[in-house]
Design a protein around this motif. Structure first.
Motif, short mmCIF file in Angstrom:
data_model
loop_
_atom_site.label_atom_id
_atom_site.label_comp_id
_atom_site.label_asym_id
_atom_site.label_seq_id
_atom_site.Cartn_x
_atom_site.Cartn_y
_atom_site.Cartn_z
N LYS A 225 10.55 1.65 10.65
CA LYS A 225 11.88 1.10 10.37
C LYS A 225 11.95 0.58 8.94
N MET A 226 10.84 0.03 8.44
CA MET A 226 10.83 -0.48 7.07
C MET A 226 10.94 0.66 6.07
N VAL A 227 10.33 1.80 6.39
CA VAL A 227 10.46 2.97 5.52
C VAL A 227 11.91 3.43 5.51
N LYS A 228 12.53 3.44 6.68
CA LYS A 228 13.92 3.88 6.79
C LYS A 228 14.87 2.99 5.98
N LYS A 229 14.52 1.69 5.89
CA LYS A 229 15.36 0.75 5.15
C LYS A 229 14.92 0.58 3.70
N ASN A 230 14.00 1.43 3.24
CA ASN A 230 13.51 1.42 1.86
C ASN A 230 12.84 0.11 1.46
N VAL A 231 12.19 -0.56 2.41
CA VAL A 231 11.40 -1.74 2.08
C VAL A 231 10.00 -1.30 1.68
N LEU A 232 9.47 -0.29 2.37
CA LEU A 232 8.15 0.27 2.07
C LEU A 232 8.28 1.74 1.72
N HIS A 233 7.35 2.22 0.89
CA HIS A 233 7.26 3.65 0.64
C HIS A 233 6.61 4.32 1.85
N LYS A 234 6.97 5.56 2.11
CA LYS A 234 6.47 6.22 3.31
C LYS A 234 4.96 6.39 3.29
N ASN A 235 4.38 6.61 2.12
CA ASN A 235 2.92 6.77 2.05
C ASN A 235 2.21 5.44 2.32
N THR A 236 2.79 4.34 1.88
CA THR A 236 2.21 3.03 2.14
C THR A 236 2.19 2.76 3.64
N ALA A 237 3.29 3.04 4.29
CA ALA A 237 3.37 2.84 5.74
C ALA A 237 2.38 3.76 6.45
N SER A 238 2.26 4.98 5.98
CA SER A 238 1.33 5.93 6.59
C SER A 238 -0.11 5.44 6.45
N ASN A 239 -0.45 4.92 5.28
CA ASN A 239 -1.81 4.40 5.08
C ASN A 239 -2.08 3.21 5.99
N LYS A 240 -1.11 2.34 6.13
CA LYS A 240 -1.29 1.17 7.01
C LYS A 240 -1.45 1.61 8.46
N LYS A 241 -0.65 2.58 8.89
CA LYS A 241 -0.75 3.06 10.27
C LYS A 241 -2.10 3.73 10.51
N ALA A 242 -2.58 4.49 9.53
CA ALA A 242 -3.87 5.16 9.68
C ALA A 242 -5.00 4.14 9.78
N ARG A 243 -4.92 3.09 8.97
CA ARG A 243 -5.95 2.06 8.99
C ARG A 243 -5.96 1.34 10.34
N LEU A 244 -4.76 1.04 10.85
CA LEU A 244 -4.66 0.37 12.15
C LEU A 244 -5.17 1.28 13.27
N MET A 245 -4.84 2.56 13.20
CA MET A 245 -5.27 3.49 14.24
C MET A 245 -6.79 3.64 14.23
N ARG A 246 -7.38 3.64 13.04
CA ARG A 246 -8.83 3.71 12.94
C ARG A 246 -9.46 2.50 13.61
N TYR A 247 -8.85 1.32 13.42
CA TYR A 247 -9.35 0.12 14.08
C TYR A 247 -9.21 0.22 15.60
N VAL A 248 -8.06 0.68 16.06
CA VAL A 248 -7.82 0.79 17.51
C VAL A 248 -8.82 1.75 18.13
N ASN A 249 -9.10 2.86 17.45
CA ASN A 249 -10.04 3.84 17.99
C ASN A 249 -11.48 3.31 18.00
N SER A 250 -11.77 2.33 17.15
CA SER A 250 -13.13 1.79 17.12
C SER A 250 -13.39 0.84 18.29
N LEU A 251 -12.31 0.36 18.93
CA LEU A 251 -12.47 -0.52 20.07
C LEU A 251 -12.96 0.25 21.29
N THR A 252 -13.63 -0.45 22.18
CA THR A 252 -14.11 0.23 23.39
C THR A 252 -13.39 -0.30 24.60
#
Length: 75
Positions: free
Chosen positions: A48-75
């Motif tokens: 939603k922040m990308v859609k409202k031009n608060v964040l650049h799409k690549n910044t949001a993508s990097n943040k989502k990838a980092r979070l997903m990597r953390y989620v996948n590391s959990l057991t």
């Protein structure tokens, strides 16, 4: 211009604060199920922040990838 800039600054501060809160919820999750649900809400906020031009799409993508990597590391 001063009034518009101030309005945009307030709006951006609100969105960035909301984003940080959702990211912290993901990082503080104890188990994977909780982390996945928190990740979904965080990813939604980032998109939603990308859609409202608060964040650049690549910044949001990097943040989502980092979070997903953390989620996948959990057991």
């Amino acid at each position: 211009r001063i009034k518009i800039g101030e309005r945009n600054r307030q709006r951006n501060r609100f969105h960035l604060s909301t984003m940080r809160t959702h990211i912290k919820q993901v990082l503080n999750s104890k188990n994977k199920e909780e982390a996945v649900t928190n990740y979904q809400s965080a990813a939604s906020v980032l998109d939603k922040m990308v859609k409202k031009n608060v964040l650049h799409k690549n910044t949001a993508s990097n943040k989502k990838a980092r979070l997903m990597r953390y989620v996948n590391s959990l057991t």
